[in-house]
Design a protein around this motif. Structure first.
Motif, PDB file in Angstrom:
ATOM      1  N   ASN A   1      -3.981   0.305  -2.274  1.00 23.84           N
ATOM      2  CA  ASN A   1      -3.373  -0.970  -1.913  1.00 23.84           C
ATOM      3  C   ASN A   1      -3.679  -2.051  -2.929  1.00 23.84           C
ATOM      4  O   ASN A   1      -4.603  -1.936  -3.728  1.00 23.84           O
TER       5      ASN A   1
ATOM      6  N   ARG B   1       0.637   5.832  -0.048  1.00 26.79           N
ATOM      7  CA  ARG B   1      -0.171   7.051   0.019  1.00 26.79           C
ATOM      8  C   ARG B   1       0.751   8.262   0.061  1.00 26.79           C
ATOM      9  O   ARG B   1       1.933   8.154   0.420  1.00 26.79           O
TER      10      ARG B   1
ATOM     11  N   ALA C   1       0.855  -1.191   0.000  1.00 20.04           N
ATOM     12  CA  ALA C   1       0.000   0.000   0.000  1.00 20.04           C
ATOM     13  C   ALA C   1       0.890   1.239   0.000  1.00 20.04           C
ATOM     14  O   ALA C   1       2.001   1.221   0.543  1.00 20.04           O
TER      15      ALA C   1
ATOM     16  N   TRP D   1      -4.953   5.577   1.274  1.00 18.54           N
ATOM     17  CA  TRP D   1      -4.105   4.435   0.932  1.00 18.54           C
ATOM     18  C   TRP D   1      -4.586   3.801  -0.368  1.00 18.54           C
ATOM     19  O   TRP D   1      -5.773   3.559  -0.535  1.00 18.54           O
TER      20      TRP D   1
END
Length: 150
Positions: free
Chosen positions: A102, A93, A91, A100
């Motif tokens: 993922n 970000r 994941a 996030w």
């Protein structure tokens, strides 16, 4: 005299490079393959550490596209250390957000998870990766905050 010295230094450098290449060869590392795309440049691999001991269970590879400001993350098992890895996840970000992106959560990936992309031009990214493997029910997960900034 200078030419002879230069030749000696170059020869020593080439030989030392050859020995370094032999001692740090691919027998101790899993293959890294760019699944992000040809416009993404490899930046660095971060380790996924086994939760029970100090061994490296896998890697999170980070790539960056300076043209569009996107980062790419891939998680992969370390074939030289663990066997039968599965449930690989990754994941990513933009640091400071809760968004996030993922791949692999709830899946049974066996080679790698990702690629996942996060826009972060002029900012940093956070990322996490993990996997399970059958060797003594081992598992590993590692996360990194603000590690790569583009």
């Amino acid at each position: 005299m200078i030419k002879k010295h230069l030749a000696t230094v170059l020869t020593a450098t080439v030989l030392a490079g050859g020995f370094v290449g032999l001692s740090a060869g691919s027998a101790h590392a899993a293959d890294r393959v760019n699944k992000c795309g040809s416009s993404y440049a490899f930046k660095k691999s971060w380790t996924i550490n086994d939760n029970g001991d100090a061994r490296v269970a896998g890697f999170i590879d980070i790539y960056y596209n300076s043209g569009n400001g996107y980062n790419c993350a891939i998680a992969r098992g370390n074939d030289a250390t663990v066997t039968n890895h599965h449930e690989i996840f990754v994941a990513v970000r933009r640091s400071g957000t809760n968004d996030w992106i993922n791949d692999g959560a709830g899946s049974n990936y066996t080679r790698y998870a990702g690629p996942v992309y996060a826009y972060a031009k002029g900012a940093c990214i956070d990322f996490v990766g993990g996997l399970k493997y059958n060797e003594s029910a081992g598992q590993g997960a590692s996360g990194y905050n603000s590690q790569h900034c583009g």
